[in-house]
Design a protein around this motif. Structure first.
Motif, PDB file in Angstrom:
ATOM      1  N   HIS A  12      11.695  52.286   9.418  1.00 19.96           N
ATOM      2  CA  HIS A  12      10.528  53.162   9.336  1.00 19.96           C
ATOM      3  C   HIS A  12      11.304  54.557   8.836  1.00 19.96           C
ATOM      4  N   GLU A  13      11.122  55.216   7.567  1.00 18.82           N
ATOM      5  CA  GLU A  13      11.529  55.873   6.933  1.00 18.82           C
ATOM      6  C   GLU A  13      11.057  57.379   7.749  1.00 18.82           C
ATOM      7  N   LEU A  14       9.789  57.238   8.098  1.00 18.65           N
ATOM      8  CA  LEU A  14       9.244  58.605   8.894  1.00 18.65           C
ATOM      9  C   LEU A  14       9.985  58.865  10.045  1.00 18.65           C
ATOM     10  N   ILE A  32      25.591  61.567   9.716  1.00 20.33           N
ATOM     11  CA  ILE A  32      26.276  61.487   8.539  1.00 20.33           C
ATOM     12  C   ILE A  32      25.602  60.339   7.860  1.00 20.33           C
ATOM     13  N   GLY A  33      24.715  59.723   8.208  1.00 22.74           N
ATOM     14  CA  GLY A  33      24.192  58.824   7.541  1.00 22.74           C
ATOM     15  C   GLY A  33      22.889  57.998   8.040  1.00 22.74           C
ATOM     16  N   GLU A  34      21.999  57.494   7.129  1.00 21.30           N
ATOM     17  CA  GLU A  34      21.018  56.723   7.671  1.00 21.30           C
ATOM     18  C   GLU A  34      20.873  55.241   6.984  1.00 21.30           C
ATOM     19  N   ALA A  35      20.131  54.317   7.694  1.00 23.99           N
ATOM     20  CA  ALA A  35      20.124  53.063   7.255  1.00 23.99           C
ATOM     21  C   ALA A  35      18.896  52.359   7.639  1.00 23.99           C
ATOM     22  N   GLY A  36      18.344  51.570   6.761  1.00 28.75           N
ATOM     23  CA  GLY A  36      16.838  51.083   6.870  1.00 28.75           C
ATOM     24  C   GLY A  36      16.775  49.631   7.269  1.00 28.75           C
ATOM     25  N   ASN A  58      13.978  46.198  15.747  1.00 29.95           N
ATOM     26  CA  ASN A  58      13.345  45.530  14.936  1.00 29.95           C
ATOM     27  C   ASN A  58      13.339  45.730  13.703  1.00 29.95           C
ATOM     28  N   MET A  59      14.496  45.514  12.881  1.00 31.35           N
ATOM     29  CA  MET A  59      14.679  45.832  11.473  1.00 31.35           C
ATOM     30  C   MET A  59      15.023  44.481  10.742  1.00 31.35           C
ATOM     31  N   PRO A  60      14.541  44.555   9.131  1.00 33.45           N
ATOM     32  CA  PRO A  60      14.730  43.264   8.423  1.00 33.45           C
ATOM     33  C   PRO A  60      16.088  43.086   8.213  1.00 33.45           C
ATOM     34  N   GLY A  61      16.243  41.922   7.900  1.00 28.96           N
ATOM     35  CA  GLY A  61      17.409  41.153   7.462  1.00 28.96           C
ATOM     36  C   GLY A  61      18.517  40.751   8.727  1.00 28.96           C
ATOM     37  N   LEU A  83      17.453  52.489  20.312  1.00 35.83           N
ATOM     38  CA  LEU A  83      16.260  53.407  20.499  1.00 35.83           C
ATOM     39  C   LEU A  83      14.769  52.533  19.978  1.00 35.83           C
ATOM     40  N   THR A  84      14.026  52.224  20.788  1.00 38.00           N
ATOM     41  CA  THR A  84      13.099  51.195  20.662  1.00 38.00           C
ATOM     42  C   THR A  84      11.756  51.450  21.466  1.00 38.00           C
ATOM     43  N   ILE A  85      10.620  50.636  20.822  1.00 41.97           N
ATOM     44  CA  ILE A  85       9.276  50.614  21.698  1.00 41.97           C
ATOM     45  C   ILE A  85       9.350  49.550  22.797  1.00 41.97           C
TER      46      ILE A  85
END
Length: 211
Positions: A12-14, A32-36, A58-61, A83-85
């Motif tokens: 989630h970008e937000l 130093i970086g972000e990943a989706g 919970n991430m795609p892929g 870091l999760t719900i």
């Protein structure tokens, strides 16, 4: 002071943006970086070699647990803070088994979030205290299962098929007394009270399977 390099991985970008903004307030770290997604996370880990990965489950892929395992294969020294719900014990257990150093929820207070990061970077584990003992107990039992000897493993498999001591003795060409000794050792190593509990534990952990 050298700042710890942090990679933020969340689909989630937000949410990622909010985490990064919060991290900017901490003088101990540098984003130093972000990943989706999981695969992008692994690519960034290889390219950037962060000190810490803040990882969503919970991430795609590729989910967070599998991603954590792969990160540790790339570099065991990279710290992972999930870091999760989710707050289910099974998730916490699997994250621990995957090699992550910490598990916190997204509704955590900013001060506690910072403390968790500092603790993990210092080499400490950060897991919910309410389930830590249960998680450790599960890990201990997994380790105990792997400590069974080859013969004890054979006996365990035959116990799972519902065989009696006499039937196991006949199957393995050993005495019934020897079978009893093996069963006693199995119960002791698995920290269970009877053969039924031993079979249930072995089946649950995938150590034996019913054909």
């Amino acid at each position: 002071m050298n700042k710890a390099k942090v990679l933020v991985a969340d689909d989630h970008e937000l949410v990622r943006e909010g985490i990064c903004k919060l991290l900017e307030l901490y003088e101990e770290v540098e984003v130093i970086g972000e990943a989706g997604d999981g695969l992008e996370t692994l690519n960034k880990v290889r390219d950037l070699l962060p000190d810490l990965v803040l990882l969503d489950l919970n991430m795609p892929g590729m989910n967070g647990i599998d991603t954590a395992r792969k990160i540790k294969e790339i570099s065991p020294g990279i710290k992972i803070l999930v870091l999760t719900i989710h707050d289910e014990e099974e998730y916490i257990y699997e994250v621990n088994r995957a090699g992550a150093e910490g598990y916190i929820q997204k509704d955590i207070k900013p001060g506690d979030f910072k403390n968790a990061i500092i603790e993990v970077l210092a080499g400490n584990k950060v897991f919910p205290t309410s389930v830590e003992e249960k998680v450790n107990a599960k890990i201990d039992k997994d380790d105990n299962i792997r400590q069974l000897s080859n013969r004890e493993s054979e006996v365990m498999g035959l116990l799972a098929k519902g065989m009696s001591n006499r039937e196991i003795a006949s199957e393995l060409y050993i005495s019934e007394k020897t079978v009893k000794n093996h069963v006693s050792n199995i119960l002791r190593k698995l920290s269970v009270n009877d053969r039924t509990q031993a079979v249930i534990l072995a089946l649950k952990k995938g150590f034996v399977r019913l054909s």
